[in-house]
Motif scaffolding. Sequence first.
Motif, short mmCIF file in Angstrom:
data_model
loop_
_atom_site.label_atom_id
_atom_site.label_comp_id
_atom_site.label_asym_id
_atom_site.label_seq_id
_atom_site.Cartn_x
_atom_site.Cartn_y
_atom_site.Cartn_z
N ASP A 159 -7.98 13.14 -21.56
CA ASP A 159 -8.89 14.28 -21.66
C ASP A 159 -8.88 15.17 -20.42
OD1 ASP A 159 -9.67 13.38 -24.15
OD2 ASP A 159 -11.38 12.26 -23.37
N PHE A 160 -8.11 14.80 -19.41
CA PHE A 160 -8.16 15.52 -18.13
C PHE A 160 -6.85 16.22 -17.80
CE2 PHE A 160 -10.82 11.63 -17.59
CZ PHE A 160 -12.05 12.26 -17.75
N SER A 161 -6.99 17.38 -17.17
CA SER A 161 -5.83 18.06 -16.58
C SER A 161 -5.69 17.55 -15.15
CB SER A 161 -6.04 19.58 -16.59
OG SER A 161 -6.08 20.08 -17.91
N ILE A 162 -4.46 17.27 -14.75
CA ILE A 162 -4.20 16.65 -13.45
C ILE A 162 -3.28 17.55 -12.63
CG2 ILE A 162 -3.30 14.63 -12.26
CD1 ILE A 162 -5.60 13.90 -14.05
N HIS A 163 -3.60 17.68 -11.34
CA HIS A 163 -2.70 18.40 -10.44
C HIS A 163 -2.58 17.62 -9.14
CE1 HIS A 163 -0.64 21.80 -8.58
NE2 HIS A 163 -1.37 21.55 -7.50
N ASP A 164 -1.33 17.37 -8.73
CA ASP A 164 -1.08 16.66 -7.47
C ASP A 164 -1.34 17.59 -6.28
OD1 ASP A 164 -0.38 14.44 -8.86
OD2 ASP A 164 1.79 14.74 -8.67
N LEU A 165 -2.06 17.07 -5.30
CA LEU A 165 -2.35 17.85 -4.09
C LEU A 165 -1.48 17.43 -2.91
CD1 LEU A 165 -6.25 17.93 -4.25
CD2 LEU A 165 -4.67 19.78 -4.83
N GLY A 166 -0.63 16.43 -3.13
CA GLY A 166 0.22 15.96 -2.04
C GLY A 166 -0.10 14.51 -1.71
N GLU A 167 0.48 14.04 -0.61
CA GLU A 167 0.28 12.66 -0.19
C GLU A 167 -0.25 12.60 1.23
OE1 GLU A 167 4.14 10.90 -0.78
OE2 GLU A 167 3.57 10.18 -2.78
N ILE A 168 -0.97 11.52 1.53
CA ILE A 168 -1.46 11.33 2.89
C ILE A 168 -0.92 10.01 3.44
CG2 ILE A 168 -3.57 12.69 2.67
CD1 ILE A 168 -5.07 10.12 2.12
N ASP A 169 -0.66 9.98 4.73
CA ASP A 169 -0.17 8.79 5.42
C ASP A 169 -1.32 8.11 6.16
OD1 ASP A 169 2.60 8.99 4.74
OD2 ASP A 169 2.75 10.67 6.14
N PHE A 170 -1.23 6.78 6.23
CA PHE A 170 -2.20 5.98 6.96
C PHE A 170 -1.53 5.29 8.14
CE2 PHE A 170 -4.03 6.48 2.81
CZ PHE A 170 -5.41 6.46 2.99
N VAL A 171 -2.27 5.10 9.22
CA VAL A 171 -1.79 4.33 10.37
C VAL A 171 -2.84 3.30 10.74
CG1 VAL A 171 -0.34 6.17 11.32
CG2 VAL A 171 -2.75 6.01 12.01
N PHE A 172 -2.36 2.21 11.33
CA PHE A 172 -3.27 1.18 11.83
C PHE A 172 -3.79 1.69 13.18
CE2 PHE A 172 -4.38 -2.71 14.09
CZ PHE A 172 -5.08 -3.41 13.12
N ALA A 173 -5.10 1.90 13.26
CA ALA A 173 -5.65 2.54 14.47
C ALA A 173 -6.84 1.76 15.00
CB ALA A 173 -6.07 3.97 14.15
N VAL A 174 -6.95 1.74 16.34
CA VAL A 174 -8.06 1.07 17.01
C VAL A 174 -8.57 1.95 18.14
CG1 VAL A 174 -7.16 -1.23 16.47
CG2 VAL A 174 -6.53 -0.12 18.63
N ALA A 175 -9.72 1.59 18.69
CA ALA A 175 -10.26 2.33 19.83
C ALA A 175 -9.34 2.19 21.04
CB ALA A 175 -11.66 1.82 20.16
N LYS A 176 -9.39 3.17 21.93
CA LYS A 176 -8.48 3.20 23.08
C LYS A 176 -8.62 1.98 23.99
CE LYS A 176 -11.70 6.02 25.79
NZ LYS A 176 -11.89 7.31 26.50
N ASP A 177 -9.85 1.40 24.03
CA ASP A 177 -10.08 0.25 24.89
C ASP A 177 -10.16 -1.06 24.12
OD1 ASP A 177 -12.40 0.86 23.60
OD2 ASP A 177 -13.69 0.88 25.37
#
Length: 299
Positions: A159-177
């Motif tokens: 029942d839905f129209s779909i449009h791709d907006l692109g892809e996003i990347d993830f990284v493993f991230a922590v605080a600087k300290d």
Amino acid sequence: MGSPITLDALRVLDAIERKQSFAAAAEALFRVPSAVSYTVNKLEEDLGVTLFDRSKRKAQLTPIGKMLVEQGRLILKATDELTHMAQQSASGWESELRICIDSILLFEPVYTLIAQFQKLHPWINIRVSEEVLGGTWDSLIADSSDLIVGATGESYKGDFSIHDLGEIDFVFAVAKDHPLVEEGQPISNKSIAKYASIVVSDSSRSMPNRSIGLLDGRSRITVPTIEKKIEAHALGLGVGFLPVHRIRERLESGELKSLQLASYESRRSKLIMAWRKDNQGKALAWFVDKIQEISSQLV
């Protein structure tokens, strides 16, 4: 019994107050002065009140008259808005558009579009909501939104129209300290297991729940949105994966550190915009077109 306060009477009172005389009001309304006087006199008689102090040279409202003009203007404005809304609806424009934006996205580009739209169609209300993971799809399926932007995971077609907006990347991230920063890379699973995983809770009410940033087997700190997850990472409360486009500035400033993992698997997610196929609203069509044009700014 009907009220003697008619829209026409309110317009007459408004004109007299603005023009400060019966004659000037008559001219502004394209009427003869006697017609304006008759409307006021009849209203005063029917209400049993005095609206103008006639001992003054200029038309001066009594306290009751001022109250009637002030409240009457609200009624006139509401009537004008209702008239415009009815005309818009007849021509295919919605009176309200409900946009649900997934927490993973930057909202500012959509807000910019809303500002542009409001200049063109100030009578149309825009309702913006925020959901997470399955909650974004849930809002469309439950008909609590007209357009969802930034949905992830499985696409519900039909029942839905779909449009791709692109892809996003993830990284493993922590605080600087964070202690993991001092360890040699790639970071082992054994080292990661010492720290809590920051996860975003799915806001879905009827669909199976999912989580972002889940590291199986670790203790968890669950937060409501991506923004809160980023804040928790920056405070050193835990570890996990974050969308690159949301933390780019923090990575560049050094506030967050991206680390390589020994068992690293590339994490990428496809973003979806969706709406009901049977929704032919012009406001919806306007936003669908514009969001497609700026999709690169969302990530």
